[in-house]
Design a protein around this motif. Structure first.
Motif, mmCIF file in Angstrom:
data_model
loop_
_atom_site.group_PDB
_atom_site.id
_atom_site.type_symbol
_atom_site.label_atom_id
_atom_site.label_comp_id
_atom_site.label_asym_id
_atom_site.label_seq_id
_atom_site.Cartn_x
_atom_site.Cartn_y
_atom_site.Cartn_z
ATOM 1 N N GLY A 167 13.548 4.887 -6.929
ATOM 2 C CA GLY A 167 12.542 4.381 -7.551
ATOM 3 C C GLY A 167 11.933 3.153 -6.615
ATOM 4 O O GLY A 167 12.478 2.872 -5.545
ATOM 5 N N LYS A 168 10.647 2.815 -6.807
ATOM 6 C CA LYS A 168 9.818 1.977 -5.903
ATOM 7 C C LYS A 168 10.522 0.930 -5.240
ATOM 8 O O LYS A 168 10.345 0.513 -4.134
ATOM 9 C CB LYS A 168 8.337 1.643 -6.664
ATOM 10 C CG LYS A 168 7.560 2.853 -6.672
ATOM 11 C CD LYS A 168 6.090 2.529 -7.167
ATOM 12 C CE LYS A 168 5.222 3.685 -7.342
ATOM 13 N NZ LYS A 168 3.937 3.013 -7.908
ATOM 14 N N PRO A 169 11.179 -0.188 -6.012
ATOM 15 C CA PRO A 169 11.780 -1.270 -5.601
ATOM 16 C C PRO A 169 12.833 -0.909 -4.726
ATOM 17 O O PRO A 169 12.958 -1.637 -3.405
ATOM 18 C CB PRO A 169 12.349 -1.935 -6.918
ATOM 19 C CG PRO A 169 11.596 -1.346 -8.186
ATOM 20 C CD PRO A 169 11.288 0.075 -7.942
ATOM 21 N N GLN A 170 13.581 -0.169 -4.804
ATOM 22 C CA GLN A 170 14.760 0.032 -3.757
ATOM 23 C C GLN A 170 14.095 0.875 -2.599
ATOM 24 O O GLN A 170 14.395 0.762 -1.533
ATOM 25 C CB GLN A 170 15.898 1.188 -4.505
ATOM 26 C CG GLN A 170 16.755 0.564 -5.357
ATOM 27 C CD GLN A 170 17.740 1.660 -5.707
ATOM 28 O OE1 GLN A 170 17.802 2.839 -5.123
ATOM 29 N NE2 GLN A 170 18.458 1.285 -6.647
ATOM 30 N N ALA A 221 0.930 -1.392 0.111
ATOM 31 C CA ALA A 221 0.194 0.040 0.061
ATOM 32 C C ALA A 221 0.704 1.191 0.090
ATOM 33 O O ALA A 221 0.577 2.291 -0.761
ATOM 34 C CB ALA A 221 -0.865 -0.097 1.276
ATOM 35 N N LEU A 222 1.965 1.204 0.791
ATOM 36 C CA LEU A 222 2.892 2.383 0.770
ATOM 37 C C LEU A 222 3.363 2.835 -0.694
ATOM 38 O O LEU A 222 3.476 4.233 -0.876
ATOM 39 C CB LEU A 222 3.942 2.176 1.762
ATOM 40 C CG LEU A 222 5.082 3.008 1.833
ATOM 41 C CD1 LEU A 222 4.399 4.396 2.578
ATOM 42 C CD2 LEU A 222 6.255 2.920 3.071
ATOM 43 N N MET A 223 3.751 1.660 -1.386
ATOM 44 C CA MET A 223 4.019 2.094 -2.674
ATOM 45 C C MET A 223 3.402 2.916 -3.562
ATOM 46 O O MET A 223 3.634 3.692 -4.519
ATOM 47 C CB MET A 223 4.747 0.901 -3.491
ATOM 48 C CG MET A 223 6.069 0.386 -2.642
ATOM 49 S SD MET A 223 7.145 1.270 -2.475
ATOM 50 C CE MET A 223 7.188 1.838 -0.832
ATOM 51 N N GLU A 224 1.870 2.986 -3.361
ATOM 52 C CA GLU A 224 1.104 3.636 -3.940
ATOM 53 C C GLU A 224 1.172 5.065 -3.910
ATOM 54 O O GLU A 224 0.619 6.076 -4.628
ATOM 55 C CB GLU A 224 -0.232 3.341 -3.723
ATOM 56 C CG GLU A 224 -0.716 1.668 -3.783
ATOM 57 C CD GLU A 224 -0.417 1.419 -5.306
ATOM 58 O OE1 GLU A 224 -1.017 2.184 -6.400
ATOM 59 O OE2 GLU A 224 0.173 0.245 -5.851
ATOM 60 N N PHE A 225 1.704 5.573 -2.734
ATOM 61 C CA PHE A 225 2.087 6.995 -2.561
ATOM 62 C C PHE A 225 3.156 7.490 -3.420
ATOM 63 O O PHE A 225 3.355 8.826 -3.658
ATOM 64 C CB PHE A 225 2.352 7.230 -1.142
ATOM 65 C CG PHE A 225 1.112 6.851 -0.452
ATOM 66 C CD1 PHE A 225 -0.128 7.831 -0.154
ATOM 67 C CD2 PHE A 225 0.822 5.539 0.335
ATOM 68 C CE1 PHE A 225 -1.286 7.443 0.508
ATOM 69 C CE2 PHE A 225 -0.057 5.139 0.977
ATOM 70 C CZ PHE A 225 -1.148 6.236 1.162
ATOM 71 N N TYR A 226 4.057 6.877 -4.019
ATOM 72 C CA TYR A 226 5.400 7.022 -4.664
ATOM 73 C C TYR A 226 5.291 7.092 -6.210
ATOM 74 O O TYR A 226 4.496 6.335 -6.807
ATOM 75 C CB TYR A 226 6.533 6.462 -4.004
ATOM 76 C CG TYR A 226 6.986 6.531 -2.914
ATOM 77 C CD1 TYR A 226 7.782 7.688 -2.297
ATOM 78 C CD2 TYR A 226 6.474 5.757 -1.641
ATOM 79 C CE1 TYR A 226 8.106 7.668 -1.136
ATOM 80 C CE2 TYR A 226 6.834 6.095 -0.459
ATOM 81 C CZ TYR A 226 7.575 7.014 0.021
ATOM 82 O OH TYR A 226 8.101 7.043 1.283
ATOM 83 N N ALA A 227 5.937 8.193 -6.640
ATOM 84 C CA ALA A 227 6.168 8.115 -8.205
ATOM 85 C C ALA A 227 7.025 6.730 -8.477
ATOM 86 O O ALA A 227 7.875 6.721 -7.769
ATOM 87 C CB ALA A 227 6.598 9.359 -8.834
ATOM 88 N N ASP A 228 6.949 6.402 -9.738
ATOM 89 C CA ASP A 228 7.981 5.620 -10.199
ATOM 90 C C ASP A 228 9.420 5.993 -9.957
ATOM 91 O O ASP A 228 10.185 5.133 -9.756
ATOM 92 C CB ASP A 228 7.711 4.948 -11.490
ATOM 93 C CG ASP A 228 6.337 4.227 -11.628
ATOM 94 O OD1 ASP A 228 6.079 3.676 -10.752
ATOM 95 O OD2 ASP A 228 5.659 4.350 -12.883
ATOM 96 N N ASP A 229 9.683 6.962 -10.298
ATOM 97 C CA ASP A 229 11.115 7.689 -10.204
ATOM 98 C C ASP A 229 11.307 8.381 -8.803
ATOM 99 O O ASP A 229 12.043 9.210 -8.754
ATOM 100 C CB ASP A 229 11.126 8.620 -11.328
ATOM 101 C CG ASP A 229 10.246 9.971 -11.353
ATOM 102 O OD1 ASP A 229 9.266 9.849 -10.684
ATOM 103 O OD2 ASP A 229 10.667 11.096 -12.242
#
Length: 129
Positions: A45-48, A24-32
């Motif tokens: 980036g989201k994976p890191q 859910a947290l990753m939904e708040f971030y832009a891909d870059d």
């Protein structure tokens, strides 16, 4: 946009951090997006960023709760700067660690406001030079 829109997003993200709901947290971030993990260490980036939050949770023995204090929101077109007190409640410690964080959000035409820079250390980064 009202200031409350972005502030509500930050509160939702804090709940996801505290609950260790990294999906859910990753939904708040832009891909870059970039996250200041600690002075001198940035996740890009989201994976890191996800790996960094998983490591942060482990570092604090899965006992980190995040909340916010005073905030200033400065908006210009599709970019918003948030300067905010971030309170880190760690386990049974009575007094939280308070930082003066800085966040940058960009308005995406599809997903709305997304965090592009997450710096919970704020201008304290300048102290480490």
């Amino acid at each position: 946009m009202s200031d409350q829109d972005v502030l509500n997003l930050i509160k939702q993200a804090d709940k996801a951090i505290s609950a260790e709901d990294f999906e859910a947290l990753m939904e708040f971030y832009a891909d870059d997006a970039v996250l200041v993990v600690k002075p001198g260490q940035i996740a890009k980036g989201k994976p890191q960023i996800r790996k960094a939050f998983e490591a942060i949770a482990k570092h604090f023995k899965n006992a980190l709760t995040v909340s916010q204090g005073e905030a200033q929101v400065i908006e210009s077109a599709d970019t918003t700067l948030v300067i905010m007190e971030t309170h880190l409640h760690i386990g049974d410690e009575i007094k939280p660690v308070t930082r003066r964080a800085t966040y940058v959000f960009r308005r995406d035409p599809i997903y709305g406001w997304l965090c592009t820079v997450d710096n919970s250390y704020g201008t304290d980064l300048l102290d480490d030079r």
